[in-house]
Enzyme design. Structure first.
Site, PDB file in Angstrom:
ATOM      1  N   TYR A 116      59.603  67.628  24.183  1.00 43.22           N
ATOM      2  CA  TYR A 116      60.887  67.586  23.481  1.00 43.22           C
ATOM      3  C   TYR A 116      60.749  68.093  22.047  1.00 43.22           C
ATOM      4  CZ  TYR A 116      65.239  65.457  21.671  1.00 43.22           C
ATOM      5  OH  TYR A 116      66.459  65.210  21.087  1.00 43.22           O
ATOM      6  N   GLU A 180      43.314  55.094  23.271  1.00 39.81           N
ATOM      7  CA  GLU A 180      44.611  54.591  22.837  1.00 39.81           C
ATOM      8  C   GLU A 180      44.501  53.732  21.575  1.00 39.81           C
ATOM      9  OE1 GLU A 180      47.618  54.232  26.241  1.00 39.81           O
ATOM     10  OE2 GLU A 180      45.877  53.142  26.999  1.00 39.81           O
TER      11      GLU A 180
END
Length: 336
Positions: A116, A180
């Site tokens: 996006y 992460e």
């Protein structure tokens, strides 16, 4: 029918019987994750597009955006692949599997965020998506992930052996605690710094939502690791702990080199030397979470404005505070 208390096994195709709860901590994390529902494309990128097309951003600021997206593009796919091809296969506890399914969906959203942003800003796709090959510091981190976490899908892998369990623990630490919990966090600090300067607000909102997701991922991975230590204490030897400490030290060094590459001259009040302290500070938090005594020399957080969000000890408060309830508006208040 009684449920097994074992979290991992080779019964990979068993029926997932959620009730009665055995590992409710995992179910609660699933519920927390579901409450964080969001969609990248619901967040407006109009101001970001306007600023990107103008001369309000320096070349060094643009470099940070492209480098961070470049690492996220490759690493998010590695996390998702490992999650579904390796972790889900051997974590057979139904409640843990329920959370993993939720996490897999969130990983797809994080990939959508990269797409996006690239589409909105009309970025050079090759520059972003080939970063794992073309940028040495990004390539080193991705190769580190792939080399440390061996292929536990090979035909001769046996989760029932002590060495097989250690290999699985190594995989959990590599992806949940290091990838992460370490590798993503310097990028989060850099990208959220733009928000503090009223720059690129659409990217900032998406990163805030991503950080909420990742915080739960780390909490799940850390809890999973500690539960496995309890169930299989013979796997956690002093030599194994030393191996994990060495891996963490290497990861922190790689992340510092990455910061030096992304911030060659410094922007927005940030410079690469701050990330020496920051990555050691985050490394100490992660080591505490998995019960390892080793500590890096520096335990100073140079980004106090971010500490409430990134400190694992404050994660619960962060979610209880509910920065803003999600109501399909894509709005998250800057409460840091």
């Amino acid at each position: 029918m009684s449920k097994s208390t074992k979290i991992i096994s080779d019964k990979i195709a068993a029926v997932n019987q959620i009730l009665p709860h055995v590992n409710k901590w995992a179910w609660d994390l699933f519920i927390d994750g579901a409450a964080n529902n969001w969609m990248p494309t619901e967040i407006s990128m109009s101001k970001d597009i306007e600023q990107w097309r103008s001369d309000s951003l320096s070349e060094d600021e643009r470099l940070v955006i492209k480098r961070c997206l470049g690492f996220f593009a490759g690493s998010e796919s590695l996390v998702a692949n490992n999650l579904l091809l390796s972790v889900f296969k051997y974590v057979t506890d139904p409640e843990c599997r329920q959370y993993i399914l939720r996490q897999a969906y969130e990983e797809s959203l994080h990939n959508l965020t990269v797409v996006y942003v690239c589409d909105s800003l009309n970025l050079d796709i090759d520059e972003v998506y080939e970063a794992y090959n073309s940028i040495p510091s990004i390539k080193s981190k991705d190769e580190f992930l792939m080399n440390i976490s061996t292929d536990i899908n090979r035909p001769d892998f046996d989760i029932s052996t002590i060495e097989g369990k250690r290999e699985f623990l190594r995989n959990i630490i590599t992806y949940y605690v290091i990838c992460e919990g370490i590798f993503f966090f310097s990028g989060f600090a850099m990208l959220l710094s733009f928000n503090r300067q009223n720059k690129l607000p659409g990217i900032g909102e998406q990163i805030q939502y991503t950080l909420r997701d990742e915080s739960l991922h780390i909490k799940f991975g850390t809890s999973l690791l500690n539960k496995l230590k309890e169930q299989y204490p013979s796997t956690w030897t002093k030599s194994f702990e030393k191996e994990l400490t060495d891996i963490m030290q290497k990861a922190v060094d790689l992340e510092i080199k990455y910061a030096q590459d992304v911030l060659p001259r410094g922007i927005l009040g940030l410079n690469s030397s701050m990330f020496v302290d920051y990555m050691q500070y985050i490394g100490n938090r992660r080591l505490e979470g998995i019960g390892i005594d080793f500590r890096f020399d520096s335990d100073q957080n140079p980004f106090p404005w971010l500490s409430e969000v990134v400190d694992t000890g404050a994660m619960t408060n962060f979610f209880e505070r509910k920065v803003k309830d999600y109501q399909n508006s894509g709005v998250l208040e800057d409460d840091f």
